[in-house]
Enzyme design. Structure first.
Site, PDB file in Angstrom:
ATOM      1  NE  ARG A 188     -10.968  14.998 -30.597  1.00 18.32           N
ATOM      2  CZ  ARG A 188     -10.911  14.639 -29.313  1.00 18.32           C
ATOM      3  NH1 ARG A 188      -9.763  14.358 -28.737  1.00 18.32           N
ATOM      4  NH2 ARG A 188     -11.993  14.567 -28.592  1.00 18.32           N
TER       5      ARG A 188
ATOM      6  CG  PHE B  60      -6.520  17.719 -25.121  1.00 22.05           C
ATOM      7  CD1 PHE B  60      -6.673  17.179 -26.390  1.00 22.05           C
ATOM      8  CD2 PHE B  60      -6.863  16.943 -24.025  1.00 22.05           C
ATOM      9  CE1 PHE B  60      -7.153  15.885 -26.549  1.00 22.05           C
ATOM     10  CE2 PHE B  60      -7.338  15.641 -24.194  1.00 22.05           C
ATOM     11  CZ  PHE B  60      -7.484  15.114 -25.466  1.00 22.05           C
ATOM     12  CB  THR B  61     -11.352  17.540 -24.828  1.00 26.26           C
ATOM     13  OG1 THR B  61     -10.470  16.420 -24.700  1.00 26.26           O
ATOM     14  CG2 THR B  61     -11.701  17.739 -26.300  1.00 26.26           C
TER      15      THR B  61
ATOM     16  CE1 TYR C 143      -4.061   1.878   0.106  1.00 19.10           C
ATOM     17  CE2 TYR C 143      -2.810   3.316   1.548  1.00 19.10           C
ATOM     18  CZ  TYR C 143      -3.904   3.093   0.748  1.00 19.10           C
ATOM     19  OH  TYR C 143      -4.841   4.063   0.573  1.00 19.10           O
TER      20      TYR C 143
ATOM     21  CG  PHE D   2     -15.681  14.572 -27.366  1.00 14.22           C
ATOM     22  CD1 PHE D   2     -15.501  15.716 -26.596  1.00 14.22           C
ATOM     23  CD2 PHE D   2     -14.844  13.495 -27.157  1.00 14.22           C
ATOM     24  CE1 PHE D   2     -14.507  15.779 -25.628  1.00 14.22           C
ATOM     25  CE2 PHE D   2     -13.842  13.547 -26.198  1.00 14.22           C
ATOM     26  CZ  PHE D   2     -13.678  14.698 -25.434  1.00 14.22           C
TER      27      PHE D   2
ATOM     28  CG  ASP E  36      -0.620  17.748 -22.255  1.00 12.59           C
ATOM     29  OD1 ASP E  36      -0.039  16.642 -22.165  1.00 12.59           O
ATOM     30  OD2 ASP E  36      -1.829  17.857 -22.498  1.00 12.59           O
TER      31      ASP E  36
HETATM   32  N1  F0G Z   1      -3.430  15.929 -23.003  1.00  7.33           N
HETATM   33  C1  F0G Z   1      -3.434  15.536 -24.284  1.00  7.33           C
HETATM   34  C2  F0G Z   1      -2.674  16.313 -25.306  1.00  7.33           C
HETATM   35  C3  F0G Z   1      -4.147  14.392 -24.654  1.00  7.33           C
HETATM   36  O1  F0G Z   1      -4.133  14.004 -25.926  1.00  7.33           O
HETATM   37  C4  F0G Z   1      -4.863  13.672 -23.667  1.00  7.33           C
HETATM   38  C5  F0G Z   1      -5.659  12.507 -24.025  1.00  7.33           C
HETATM   39  C6  F0G Z   1      -4.835  14.126 -22.348  1.00  7.33           C
HETATM   40  C7  F0G Z   1      -4.095  15.257 -22.047  1.00  7.33           C
HETATM   41  C8  F0G Z   1      -5.586  13.438 -21.238  1.00  7.33           C
HETATM   42  O2  F0G Z   1      -4.980  12.243 -20.920  1.00  7.33           O
HETATM   43  O3  F0G Z   1      -6.672  10.512 -21.562  1.00  7.33           O
HETATM   44  O4  F0G Z   1      -4.772   9.986 -20.040  1.00  7.33           O
HETATM   45  O5  F0G Z   1      -6.628  11.384 -19.252  1.00  7.33           O
HETATM   46  N2  F0G Z   1      -5.953  12.241 -25.201  1.00  7.33           N
HETATM   47  C9  F0G Z   1      -6.665  11.088 -25.689  1.00  7.33           C
HETATM   48  C10 F0G Z   1      -6.814  11.191 -27.176  1.00  7.33           C
HETATM   49  C11 F0G Z   1      -7.932  10.796 -24.990  1.00  7.33           C
HETATM   50  O6  F0G Z   1      -7.477  10.313 -27.751  1.00  7.33           O
HETATM   51  O7  F0G Z   1      -6.249  12.090 -27.786  1.00  7.33           O
HETATM   52  P1  F0G Z   1      -5.823  10.959 -20.415  1.00  7.33           P
END
Ligand code: F0G
Length: 452
Positions: free
Chosen positions: A378, A120-121, A68, A444, A211
């Site tokens: 996208r 990014f989303t 743990y 999405f 990132d």
């Molecule tokens: N930043 C970027 C540039 C990403 O492409 C993603 C995830 C994340 C952060 C978040 O990371 O999914 O591990 O929580 N991108 C995936 C994609 C979902 O399909 O581009 P995560």
């Protein structure tokens, strides 16, 4: 470049008929995220968590220390991040957005602004949930699918300075610098730009958080394209990139070559303390966060494998191979080829479908029905709505053909190219979609559609 590996385990994939696929896409509400994976022939939905691990990583899985607290696999992960990226502290999380959640909470006050090189989303969602406004400071060319630049992910330094002038540095806790930029087409940022961003930011007391999700691909582009880096190793380039940053969020599911995992890395001991006290609320103990010991071991090993130049050269040449086939056939695609995917420009592919009728969503559904190839929208669906509830209308309305690491061969990519080219020849017949179900955030993933 041929595959720099041999295949010692295989996973059969199912071939389906057109009728089966028509049924499947209808059940999925014309959203490729909602398809069952067993109904997919070639899965280019994402490169996230879909990678093939090596024998070295799988053997590491057997060495999981599932205590743990104080797992030795955490020490290996920490050592790998310290060695390859140069950060002092690591907070493991279940995946990238777990790290984004913690970073946004410890850094942002309501009313702040967070500049970034295109949204990014999930990253923007966490910034907004904590009361910040995201401001896009990427160069204009990044929003133009045809502009051909070696470092199309770069920050426009003037836009960044203007934001500092307009809102004041004290309202900007950090700049969010993605290397590479997913939504721009997997486009890299140059070392010169990273350096300049950091100079401007730090001279105003603004932090720089990267990132790092696809940082190894970014490093490879720097080696291939930026003068002065041809003879540097990928680990050296990575360490220089991160030397300009105060920390990073990482989705290990991409350039960590694992199926799950991520982390937040930091240099500042006070910020680390804040992050460590939050990770226990949202993820787990600071020495495992959201991961099992075995997963941390696989990630520690994957970070090194992703920093291997042969691995990266093959990866980028697979993307380039698919890109070249589509380009030769005159398909409108984002230029130049990016690091993880080929992006089709759906506005130009279906110029008769207005953005309100979701051309990229439509193309992704059509491609699946035609060939069993799964891709990802996208465009306007991914971009979501603004604070007033209006659609964001992104300039880029794209379909992403994302290549998982070490999973498919060049022959699979031939099949994908043929299907896209066939669809292009019949593009006039296609009509758009209308949205019939929309969730409040990150729509999405689960939105549903019907053909018009
Ligand atoms: N930043 C970027 C540039 C990403 O492409 C993603 C995830 C994340 C952060 C978040 O990371 O999914 O591990 O929580 N991108 C995936 C994609 C979902 O399909 O581009 P995560």
């Amino acid at each position: 470049m041929a595959e720099p590996y041999r295949i010692k385990m295989v996973e059969p994939i199912k071939m389906t008929t057109r009728e089966q696929r028509e049924e499947a896409i209808k059940r999925a509400g014309y959203n490729t995220f909602l398809l069952d994976s067993e109904d997919v022939y070639i899965d280019l939905l994402t490169d996230s968590g879909t990678n093939a691990m090596s024998d070295n990583q799988w053997s590491g899985m057997m060495l999981g220390d599932e205590a743990y607290a104080g797992s030795k696999n955490f020490k290996n992960l920490l050592a790998a991040v310290q060695d390859l990226y140069g950060f002092k502290y690591v907070v493991p999380t279940h995946q990238g957005r777990g790290a984004e959640n913690i970073l946004s909470q410890i850094m942002i006050e309501p009313g702040d602004y967070v500049p970034g090189n295109m949204y990014f989303t999930t990253t923007r969602a966490h910034q907004e949930l904590n009361g910040a406004t995201f401001v896009d400071v990427i160069i204009d060319e990044a929003h133009d699918s045809e502009a051909e630049l070696p470092f199309k992910g770069n920050v426009d330094i003037e836009k960044f300075k203007k934001l500092i002038n307009d809102v004041g540095a004290e309202r900007i806790p950090y700049i969010s610098l993605a290397v590479t930029v997913n939504m721009a087409g997997g486009q890299p940022v140059s070392m010169a730009n990273i350096r300049e961003v950091a100079e401007v930011a730090h001279s105003h007391g603004i932090k720089v958080f990267m990132d790092a999700t696809r940082c190894a691909e970014n490093a490879c582009f720097i080696k291939q394209r930026e003068p002065g880096y041809q003879h540097k190793s990928i680990p050296d380039i990575l360490r220089e990139m991160f030397s300009y940053a105060d920390g990073c969020t990482m989705s290990g599911k991409k350039d960590g070559i694992v199926n799950i995992g991520g982390f937040l890395a930091l240099n500042d001991p006070d910020l680390y303390q804040k992050a460590a006290s939050l990770v226990v609320v949202y993820e787990g103990m600071p020495s495992y966060g959201g991961m099992a010991g075995r997963d941390m071991e696989a990630l520690a090993r994957g970070l090194y494998e992703a920093a291997d130049y042969d691995f990266l050269t093959h990866r980028l040449s697979q993307v380039q191979y698919l890109w070249d086939m589509l380009d030769e056939a005159g398909i409108p695609i984002v230029r130049p080829a990016g690091g993880h995917a080929v992006f089709i420009d759906a506005r130009k592919f279906y110029p008769h479908i207005p953005q309100d009728h979701f051309p990229a969503q439509t193309l992704a559904a059509e491609l699946y029905v035609r060939s069993g190839v799964r891709s990802m929208e996208r465009g306007i669906v991914s971009a979501g709505r603004d604070k007033e509830g209006r659609h964001h209308y992104p300039k880029l309305e794209l379909v992403r053909l994302t290549i998982p690491r070490r999973v498919y061969t060049y022959a699979h990519l031939d099949v994908v190219a043929d299907a896209v080219i066939d669809l292009y020849q019949e593009r006039d017949k296609v009509k758009g979609l209308r949205m019939v179900y929309e969730p409040p955030v990150l729509r999405f993933f689960t939105a549903r559609f019907e053909p018009l």
